[in-house]
Design an enzyme around this catalytic site. Structure first.
Site, PDB file in Angstrom:
ATOM      1  N   VAL A  11       0.850  -1.198   0.000  1.00  0.00           N
ATOM      2  CA  VAL A  11       0.000   0.000   0.000  1.00  0.00           C
ATOM      3  C   VAL A  11       0.884   1.247   0.000  1.00  0.00           C
ATOM      4  CG1 VAL A  11      -1.758   1.298   1.275  1.00  0.00           C
ATOM      5  CG2 VAL A  11      -1.905  -1.206   1.152  1.00  0.00           C
ATOM      6  N   LYS A  88      -5.793  -1.225  10.541  1.00  0.00           N
ATOM      7  CA  LYS A  88      -7.019  -1.445  11.340  1.00  0.00           C
ATOM      8  C   LYS A  88      -6.731  -2.085  12.686  1.00  0.00           C
ATOM      9  CE  LYS A  88      -6.445  -4.782   8.124  1.00  0.00           C
ATOM     10  NZ  LYS A  88      -6.050  -4.744   6.736  1.00  0.00           N
ATOM     11  N   GLU A 173      -3.470 -11.002   4.683  1.00  0.00           N
ATOM     12  CA  GLU A 173      -2.538 -10.484   5.675  1.00  0.00           C
ATOM     13  C   GLU A 173      -1.305 -11.399   5.702  1.00  0.00           C
ATOM     14  OE1 GLU A 173      -3.284  -7.588   7.627  1.00  0.00           O
ATOM     15  OE2 GLU A 173      -4.795  -7.576   6.069  1.00  0.00           O
ATOM     16  N   LYS A 188     -12.437  -4.313  11.724  1.00  0.00           N
ATOM     17  CA  LYS A 188     -13.135  -3.400  10.798  1.00  0.00           C
ATOM     18  C   LYS A 188     -14.559  -3.111  11.271  1.00  0.00           C
ATOM     19  CE  LYS A 188     -10.325  -4.829   6.854  1.00  0.00           C
ATOM     20  NZ  LYS A 188     -10.172  -5.796   5.744  1.00  0.00           N
TER      21      LYS A 188
HETATM   22  N1  HSE Z   1      -6.232  -8.845   4.229  1.00  0.00           N
HETATM   23  C1  HSE Z   1      -7.171  -7.799   4.033  1.00  0.00           C
HETATM   24  C2  HSE Z   1      -8.283  -8.304   3.135  1.00  0.00           C
HETATM   25  C3  HSE Z   1      -6.485  -6.603   3.424  1.00  0.00           C
HETATM   26  O1  HSE Z   1      -8.124  -9.376   2.548  1.00  0.00           O
HETATM   27  O2  HSE Z   1      -9.304  -7.645   3.029  1.00  0.00           O
HETATM   28  C4  HSE Z   1      -7.346  -5.365   3.400  1.00  0.00           C
HETATM   29  O3  HSE Z   1      -7.723  -4.955   4.676  1.00  0.00           O
END
Ligand code: HSE
Length: 360
Positions: A11, A88, A173, A188
């Protein structure tokens, strides 16, 4: 406006490339990297260089992990820097402390990229909550698990093959158990609930992973015109609220069921606006970086305005607000999500939850 970036993962690289090549309003003065990783002069190893530089207006936190990111955000706010984050886990962990620091310092803490990648769900929730009582927020909030379930639904693919593919595409992740076990979505939905209801949210709520969902189970639901999506779910009534993370049963022809690949969807219901469904790429470098860029512009445009989001401690967790039918292994049981998750965890079987009153 001079800014500093923390981290240089996917990112961050997409963010830096965009700012360097296409955005003249910002100049990246520093990029904080781990020792020995610097490949260009603006890459530094010491956070203090950023914290003590009066030219730096925004610290853009694009680190993974938890502790360093959380500590740096605290330090940046204490050093009177505005903060934009995509992390997050760190934001959720320190939400009350970080928002209080920002509020007291009259600084901005923006976090669009933490939830739903590029989907503008945080901005929309903050905006809608000015003129609505938001009574629910549901969401397909994880690109990795949506990719897996979508491929299982449409192409009858196998779970493990699709997880590998999602990792290869850079959605997962570093530790994908965070995706499939629900930790990522729990952060989230907690952040979204706080933003929608303007209050601090308990850290104790039911979370059930999607790793027990098999092709056979999906095929069983397909026969009845349904499928499963992995969702964060949250409801509010007055000052009471409930939330959770669970595989949700939806109609196979619904918009939700057909949210493809790494896409996410935020589903908001407010008492004035009714249903709003926001949709876009929920994972991946460029789409997520775009949400970070928008947050930087929001900070710049409103730099002299006191942020209008404040959070209270008035909300009361009430698990009975989220009820439905849980398909727990071979059995259908009606009850609260909390109760159903407890049963499914005890039995170590797949749980799919059909939410009372959720029309799709
Ligand atoms: N691992 C997270 C997903 C990345 O697959 O949504 C984005 O938050």
């Amino acid at each position: 406006m001079k800014i500093a970036v923390l981290g240089y993962g996917g990112v961050a690289q997409a963010f830096c490339k965009y700012i360097d090549e296409r955005d003249e309003e910002f100049e990246i003065k520093y990029i904080l990297r781990r020792p020995g990783k610097a490949t260009e002069p603006r890459m530094i190893e010491d956070i203090n260089q950023i914290l003590t530089d009066n030219e730096i207006m925004i610290v853009v936190d694009l680190l993974g992990g938890l502790d360093a990111s959380y500590q740096y955000m605290r330090q940046a706010l204490a050093a009177r820097k505005h903060v934009v984050t995509a992390n997050k886990a760190a934001l959720c962990y320190g939400f009350e402390e970080l928002t209080t620091l920002a509020d007291k310092g009259r600084l901005q803490l923006r976090y669009e990229a933490t939830c739903g990648g590029t989907v503008p769900i945080v901005a929309e929730l903050i905006s809608l909550s000015r003129c609505n009582e938001i009574d629910s927020v549901f969401g397909i909030l994880n690109g990795t698990t949506n990719f897996i379930l979508y491929k299982m639904f449409k192409e009858r693919a196998e779970f493990s093959d699709m997880l590998k593919e999602a990792q290869r595409l850079g959605y997962a992740e570093a530790d994908p158990t965070s995706d499939i076990g629900g930790f990522d979505v729990s952060n989230k939905i907690s952040i979204l609930s706080a933003s929608a209801y303007r209050g601090y949210i308990t850290k104790q709520f039911p979370v059930y992973g999607m790793d027990k969902i098999t092709k056979r189970l999906m095929d069983g639901f397909a026969v009845t015109g349904k499928t499963i999506k992995y969702m964060g779910v949250s409801k509010r009534c007055g000052n009471r609220y409930a939330l959770g993370v669970v595989p949700v049963v939806v109609n196979a022809g619904s918009i939700e069921a057909n949210v493809p690949l790494n896409y996410n969807m935020g589903i908001i219901h407010g008492d004035n606006c009714g249903d709003i469904k926001l949709y876009g790429q929920g994972a991946g470098g460029r789409p997520t970086a775009d949400a970070v860029v928008r947050d930087c512009h929001t900070v710049k445009e409103t730099i002299n305005v006191v942020p209008d989001y404040i959070f209270t401690n008035d909300l009361v967790y009430d698990p009975d607000l989220l009820t439905g039918t849980g398909y727990v292994g071979q059995e259908a049981i009606h009850g609260s999500l909390e109760h159903l998750v407890a049963i499914a965890k005890d039995r170590e079987v797949a749980l799919a939850f059909e939410i009372d009153g959720y029309i799709n």
